[in-house]
Design a protein around this motif. Structure first.
Motif, PDB file in Angstrom:
ATOM      1  N   VAL A 197      37.045 -24.835  -9.453  1.00 38.96           N
ATOM      2  CA  VAL A 197      36.855 -25.854 -10.496  1.00 38.96           C
ATOM      3  C   VAL A 197      36.263 -27.117  -9.881  1.00 38.96           C
ATOM      4  N   ALA A 198      36.782 -27.508  -8.718  1.00 35.29           N
ATOM      5  CA  ALA A 198      36.249 -28.691  -8.038  1.00 35.29           C
ATOM      6  C   ALA A 198      34.808 -28.452  -7.593  1.00 35.29           C
ATOM      7  N   TRP A 199      34.515 -27.244  -7.121  1.00 37.33           N
ATOM      8  CA  TRP A 199      33.174 -26.919  -6.638  1.00 37.33           C
ATOM      9  C   TRP A 199      32.141 -26.991  -7.765  1.00 37.33           C
ATOM     10  N   LEU A 200      32.539 -26.616  -8.985  1.00 36.56           N
ATOM     11  CA  LEU A 200      31.606 -26.639 -10.117  1.00 36.56           C
ATOM     12  C   LEU A 200      31.118 -28.057 -10.402  1.00 36.56           C
ATOM     13  N   GLY A 201      31.966 -29.032 -10.170  1.00 36.13           N
ATOM     14  CA  GLY A 201      31.517 -30.424 -10.228  1.00 36.13           C
ATOM     15  C   GLY A 201      31.404 -31.058 -11.598  1.00 36.13           C
ATOM     16  N   TYR A 202      32.039 -30.490 -12.617  1.00 36.65           N
ATOM     17  CA  TYR A 202      31.978 -31.098 -13.950  1.00 36.65           C
ATOM     18  C   TYR A 202      32.762 -32.419 -13.986  1.00 36.65           C
ATOM     19  N   ARG A 203      32.425 -33.242 -14.946  1.00 31.21           N
ATOM     20  CA  ARG A 203      33.077 -34.551 -15.092  1.00 31.21           C
ATOM     21  C   ARG A 203      34.582 -34.344 -15.268  1.00 31.21           C
ATOM     22  N   GLU A 204      35.343 -34.995 -14.394  1.00 33.70           N
ATOM     23  CA  GLU A 204      36.779 -34.708 -14.324  1.00 33.70           C
ATOM     24  C   GLU A 204      37.606 -35.983 -14.359  1.00 33.70           C
ATOM     25  N   LYS A 205      38.732 -35.895 -15.036  1.00 32.34           N
ATOM     26  CA  LYS A 205      39.709 -36.977 -15.034  1.00 32.34           C
ATOM     27  C   LYS A 205      40.997 -36.459 -14.421  1.00 32.34           C
ATOM     28  N   THR A 206      41.598 -37.240 -13.540  1.00 36.54           N
ATOM     29  CA  THR A 206      42.865 -36.838 -12.926  1.00 36.54           C
ATOM     30  C   THR A 206      43.998 -37.688 -13.486  1.00 36.54           C
ATOM     31  N   LEU A 207      45.102 -37.043 -13.759  1.00 36.99           N
ATOM     32  CA  LEU A 207      46.284 -37.721 -14.276  1.00 36.99           C
ATOM     33  C   LEU A 207      47.462 -37.402 -13.359  1.00 36.99           C
ATOM     34  N   GLU A 208      48.136 -38.428 -12.898  1.00 35.93           N
ATOM     35  CA  GLU A 208      49.265 -38.221 -11.985  1.00 35.93           C
ATOM     36  C   GLU A 208      50.522 -37.846 -12.753  1.00 35.93           C
ATOM     37  N   PHE A 209      51.335 -37.023 -12.121  1.00 36.54           N
ATOM     38  CA  PHE A 209      52.629 -36.671 -12.686  1.00 36.54           C
ATOM     39  C   PHE A 209      53.605 -36.389 -11.554  1.00 36.54           C
ATOM     40  N   VAL A 210      54.870 -36.506 -11.868  1.00 39.45           N
ATOM     41  CA  VAL A 210      55.925 -36.175 -10.907  1.00 39.45           C
ATOM     42  C   VAL A 210      56.483 -34.814 -11.293  1.00 39.45           C
ATOM     43  N   PRO A 211      56.375 -33.820 -10.415  1.00 39.38           N
ATOM     44  CA  PRO A 211      56.874 -32.481 -10.750  1.00 39.38           C
ATOM     45  C   PRO A 211      58.354 -32.518 -11.116  1.00 39.38           C
TER      46      PRO A 211
END
Length: 337
Positions: free
Chosen positions: A183-197
């Motif tokens: 998924v990272a290699w494909l390079g599409y526009r990405e948003k990351t959201l933090e969470f605590v497991p």
């Protein structure tokens, strides 16, 4: 009306399946503008997980289940879910409730209103675990990031993927798939959201330290050939070492005070022997990967599905491309009892 599908890979999670379902429904109550479906992928569970899935499917038509004939691994379970989906977007999420379902509306908001093609959950901090496991995990991310050129720091499989991303991911030809990495290699526009497991409500993780090590090794081989380059560097170092040792030995011999004993010889043999074994091990990993790819066996075998129209297809095999010269995706091969 757009459709969201939840891909839920699982292994021996009989106590969490219904809890996850109820928790997810609670979060989806306010999202009436979307259609949704929940697809459980049973990766060869040996407990009552499949029976739980069947019961939920009977009670709710939005729930369906796919059962593997045996344990093929989480990566293939995710792939099976993606291949089964026809939704506008999918959310891959674990059934053990460590991925907080409360974040699902935020994922959908980022996709539907902010235009992101990928939304990824990133651990703000790691869950409770041994110091050894924490050190190994951090070391793995450091190595992967440096060797692959991709940033996967504390990235998880908790992701939303747009349909376009799903199709691009499925079009990739390799058999050994590292979901997060690809998924990272494909390079599409990405948003990351933090969470605590979150802590597991019940049950224990099915991942052993040996399996995690194998998983890490496989992903590194998939995304980097640095170990092969390291062999060349190691060979150069050994050459310099051998020349220096040879010059020293000749000098001592000419001067007439060569050292007695076999310490130098033994150390030299040990160093060279370890270097050779490391080189063979690295080369063997890549040869094994080539061998797996050339066998072209099916990625997984589906033995049962809860979808009524597919009940007659008791075994479904999704092979990779059977004809190497063909660039089009291979057709699904189905066998009925």
């Amino acid at each position: 009306m757009k459709k969201i599908e939840f891909i839920v890979p699982l292994l021996n999670e009989q106590e969490n399946i219904r809890l996850f379902y109820q928790s997810l429904l609670t979060e989806l109550e306010g999202l009436s503008c979307l259609q949704y479906q929940i697809t459980y992928i049973d990766d060869g569970s040996t407990d009552l997980s499949w029976q739980q899935i069947e019961q939920l499917s009977d009670q709710d038509s939005r729930v369906r289940g796919v059962r593997f004939s045996r344990n093929f691994g989480k990566e293939f379970a995710i792939e099976a879910g993606l291949r089964q989906s026809d939704a506008d977007a999918v959310i891959v999420i674990d059934s053990d409730l460590q991925h907080p379902v409360a974040m699902v509306p935020e994922f959908i908001q980022a996709w539907q209103h902010e235009g992101y093609k990928v939304v990824s959950g990133v651990k703000a901090r790691r869950q409770k675990e041994s110091k050894l496991k924490s050190v190994l995990a951090n070391s793995y991310y450091f190595l992967f990031n440096r060797l692959s050129g991709l940033a996967l720091d504390q990235m998880t499989d908790f992701k939303l993927l747009d349909r376009q991303v799903v199709q691009a991911w499925l079009a990739l030809p390799e058999r050994e798939r590292f979901f997060r990495g690809l998924v990272a290699w494909l390079g599409y526009r990405e948003k990351t959201l933090e969470f605590v497991p979150l802590e597991r409500v019940s049950g224990e993780t099915s991942w052993s330290l040996r399996q995690l090590f194998s998983y890490a090794r496989s992903s590194l081989v998939s995304f980097s050939y640095a170990p092969l380059k390291l062999i060349s560097i190691l060979s150069l170092v050994m050459l310099v070492f051998a020349v220096l040792l040879g010059v020293q030995s000749l000098f001592y011999k000419i001067m007439g005070y060569a050292e007695e004993g076999f310490t130098t010889v033994i150390l030299t043999q040990l160093i060279i022997g370890c270097s050779i074994m490391f080189a063979l091990s690295s080369i063997g990993s890549y040869i094994a990967r080539i061998y797996d790819e050339l066998k072209a066996r099916p990625h997984y075998v589906i033995s049962e599905q809860t979808t009524p129209e597919q009940q007659d297809a008791r075994v479904t095999i999704f092979p990779r491309e059977m004809k190497r010269e063909s660039q089009s995706p291979s057709a699904d091969l189905k066998q009925t009892h």
